[in-house]
Write an enzyme that holds these catalytic residues in place. Structure first.
Site, PDB file in Angstrom:
ATOM      1  N   ARG A 102       0.812  -1.230   0.000  1.00 53.15           N
ATOM      2  CA  ARG A 102       0.000   0.000   0.000  1.00 53.15           C
ATOM      3  C   ARG A 102       0.839   1.272   0.000  1.00 53.15           C
ATOM      4  O   ARG A 102       0.621   2.175  -0.818  1.00 53.15           O
ATOM      5  CB  ARG A 102      -0.911   0.025   1.245  1.00 53.15           C
ATOM      6  CG  ARG A 102      -2.141  -0.835   1.143  1.00 53.15           C
ATOM      7  CD  ARG A 102      -2.480  -1.404   2.504  1.00 53.15           C
ATOM      8  NE  ARG A 102      -1.455  -2.374   2.845  1.00 53.15           N
ATOM      9  CZ  ARG A 102      -1.558  -3.667   2.539  1.00 53.15           C
ATOM     10  NH1 ARG A 102      -2.655  -4.133   2.043  1.00 53.15           N
ATOM     11  NH2 ARG A 102      -0.568  -4.507   2.783  1.00 53.15           N
ATOM     12  N   THR A 103       1.769   1.378   0.943  1.00 53.69           N
ATOM     13  CA  THR A 103       2.474   2.652   1.138  1.00 53.69           C
ATOM     14  C   THR A 103       3.325   2.992  -0.085  1.00 53.69           C
ATOM     15  O   THR A 103       3.337   4.133  -0.550  1.00 53.69           O
ATOM     16  CB  THR A 103       3.350   2.581   2.407  1.00 53.69           C
ATOM     17  OG1 THR A 103       2.554   2.049   3.468  1.00 53.69           O
ATOM     18  CG2 THR A 103       3.854   3.948   2.802  1.00 53.69           C
ATOM     19  N   LYS A 148      25.643  -5.172  -1.142  1.00 57.54           N
ATOM     20  CA  LYS A 148      27.120  -5.290  -1.178  1.00 57.54           C
ATOM     21  C   LYS A 148      27.743  -4.560   0.000  1.00 57.54           C
ATOM     22  O   LYS A 148      28.948  -4.363   0.041  1.00 57.54           O
ATOM     23  CB  LYS A 148      27.652  -4.696  -2.489  1.00 57.54           C
ATOM     24  CG  LYS A 148      27.086  -5.305  -3.751  1.00 57.54           C
ATOM     25  CD  LYS A 148      27.613  -4.524  -4.959  1.00 57.54           C
ATOM     26  CE  LYS A 148      26.787  -4.793  -6.191  1.00 57.54           C
ATOM     27  NZ  LYS A 148      27.019  -3.791  -7.244  1.00 57.54           N
ATOM     28  N   ARG A 202      11.217   3.945   3.924  1.00 54.93           N
ATOM     29  CA  ARG A 202      10.739   2.893   4.838  1.00 54.93           C
ATOM     30  C   ARG A 202      11.949   2.066   5.255  1.00 54.93           C
ATOM     31  O   ARG A 202      12.720   1.613   4.407  1.00 54.93           O
ATOM     32  CB  ARG A 202       9.703   1.985   4.190  1.00 54.93           C
ATOM     33  CG  ARG A 202       9.430   0.776   5.088  1.00 54.93           C
ATOM     34  CD  ARG A 202       8.225   0.006   4.723  1.00 54.93           C
ATOM     35  NE  ARG A 202       7.013   0.742   5.042  1.00 54.93           N
ATOM     36  CZ  ARG A 202       5.801   0.207   5.040  1.00 54.93           C
ATOM     37  NH1 ARG A 202       5.662  -1.073   4.755  1.00 54.93           N
ATOM     38  NH2 ARG A 202       4.741   0.924   5.322  1.00 54.93           N
ATOM     39  N   HIS A 241       4.635   5.758  11.803  1.00 57.59           N
ATOM     40  CA  HIS A 241       4.184   5.604  10.411  1.00 57.59           C
ATOM     41  C   HIS A 241       3.200   6.766  10.201  1.00 57.59           C
ATOM     42  O   HIS A 241       1.977   6.575  10.188  1.00 57.59           O
ATOM     43  CB  HIS A 241       3.515   4.240  10.244  1.00 57.59           C
ATOM     44  CG  HIS A 241       3.248   3.831   8.817  1.00 57.59           C
ATOM     45  ND1 HIS A 241       3.331   4.701   7.744  1.00 57.59           N
ATOM     46  CD2 HIS A 241       2.890   2.625   8.297  1.00 57.59           C
ATOM     47  CE1 HIS A 241       3.025   4.042   6.636  1.00 57.59           C
ATOM     48  NE2 HIS A 241       2.760   2.785   6.936  1.00 57.59           N
TER      49      HIS A 241
HETATM   50  N1   CP Z   1      -0.248  -0.157   5.969  1.00 58.70           N
HETATM   51  C1   CP Z   1       0.948  -0.377   5.404  1.00 58.70           C
HETATM   52  O1   CP Z   1       1.959   0.276   5.742  1.00 58.70           O
HETATM   53  O2   CP Z   1       0.944  -1.328   4.433  1.00 58.70           O
HETATM   54  P1   CP Z   1       2.209  -1.747   3.563  1.00 58.70           P
HETATM   55  O3   CP Z   1       3.194  -2.405   4.495  1.00 58.70           O
HETATM   56  O4   CP Z   1       1.686  -2.676   2.503  1.00 58.70           O
HETATM   57  O5   CP Z   1       2.807  -0.498   2.977  1.00 58.70           O
END
Ligand code: CP
Length: 313
Positions: A58-59, A86, A108, A136
């Site tokens: 999603r993100t 590496k 992320r 998040h």
């Molecule tokens: N909600 C969320 O962060 O989903 P993903 O890990 O798929 O990005």
């Protein structure tokens, strides 16, 4: 108000007015996705790199689409197929990418604090797309946007965040955001997964979902994150589901207009039964849709936008 922040690193650092400003800006961008031409020129000429060192559906796609709809050039980077394999460090990776003329890095990473550390070392704007168990922020913003769009308020709502609170960046960001906007927030789950220290920040800690069911306006059901648990904190998944899973029987005891949220990915049959996940009170796919508008707003604001972009043709 005027937006002044260069980065979005967490909800903890935002004040109530800043959160509301992002949500209101996102309202304007939501309409863009309903047009036949789903694009505005707000970030034309800007370059966004999605630096993802952890799995995401999603993100990552949401940030990619958000940047594309703002007319930025968007590049996706995956840690698993990069020179980090590496031995190249996160900072060296980011600086090399930045040397190609990048304006925004969306990160992320599995380490809490990675986005804050990166923001100190690069010239580009940094957006935290999830750092370990820390925050998040765009997930909490889209959760709050979704609740507000249906309930028309956040103030005074009783919101239960249910599950693996200890390991959840989604929970932490939601607690900050919901409390700043005046919700009454409950952290619900087994005592091994819900730190009592949360009470110091005004969150009610509760180890029984059944006790709370009839009074809750919003259930935000978290995924059990076995990848972040270094030792067994649950007797069994079946036991967790029996005590803390939302099923049809529990929904019949909940308020008829209670909302069910989940950040995804869902473990069907664990946090939620399919009849709840796909039922009339579930707004899980609304969250995904709204995430796009929220991320457009964040990218736009940290790039120096101040309003009105959604109406620019
Ligand atoms: N909600 C969320 O962060 O989903 P993903 O890990 O798929 O990005």
């Amino acid at each position: 108000m005027e937006w002044t922040r260069k980065h979005l690193l967490g909800i903890e650092e935002l004040d109530r007015e800043e959160i509301l400003f992002i949500l209101d800006t996102a309202e304007g961008f939501k309409e863009v996705s309903t047009r036949s031409v789903k694009k505005v020129p707000a970030l034309r000429g800007k370059v966004i790199v999605n630096l993802f060192f952890e799995a995401s559906t999603r993100t990552r796609i949401s940030f990619e689409l958000a940047g594309t709809r703002l007319s930025a050039d968007v590049i996706n980077f995956s840690g698993g197929t990069s020179s980090t394999q590496k031995g190249e460090s996160l900072v060296d990776t980011a600086r090399n990418i930045e040397a190609m003329g990048v304006d925004i890095l969306v990160l992320r990473h599995s380490s809490a604090g990675a986005a804050v550390a990166l923001a100190r070392m690069v010239r580009a704007s940094v957006v935290n797309a999830g750092d370990g168990s820390h925050e998040h922020p765009t997930q909490a913003l889209l959760d709050i946007f979704t609740i507000r769009s249906i309930k028309k308020r956040i103030e005074g709502l009783k919101v239960a965040v249910v599950g693996d609170i200890s390991h959840s960046r989604v929970a932490r960001s939601n607690f900050w955001g919901l409390q700043k906007l005046g919700a009454e927030v409950y952290a619900v789950g087994p005592s091994t997964l819900v730190p009592t220290a949360l009470e110091k920040m005004g969150v009610h800690v509760c180890n029984s979902l059944d006790d709370l069911l009839p009074e809750i306006d919003v259930f935000n059901m978290l995924r059990i994150q076995t990848e972040r648990q270094d030792h067994a904190l649950l007797p069994s998944i079946r036991e967790y589901s029996r005590l803390f899973g939302l099923n049809g029987e529990r929904m019949r005891r909940a308020k008829p207009d209670a909302l069910v949220l989940h950040p995804g990915p869902i473990n069907r049959g664990v946090e939620l039964t399919p009849e709840v996940a796909d039922g009339s009170q579930s707004v899980i796919l609304n969250q995904v849709t709204n995430g796009l508008a929220v991320r457009m707003a964040v990218l736009y604001l940290i790039s120096g936008g101040s309003g009105g972009a959604a109406s620019t043709h």
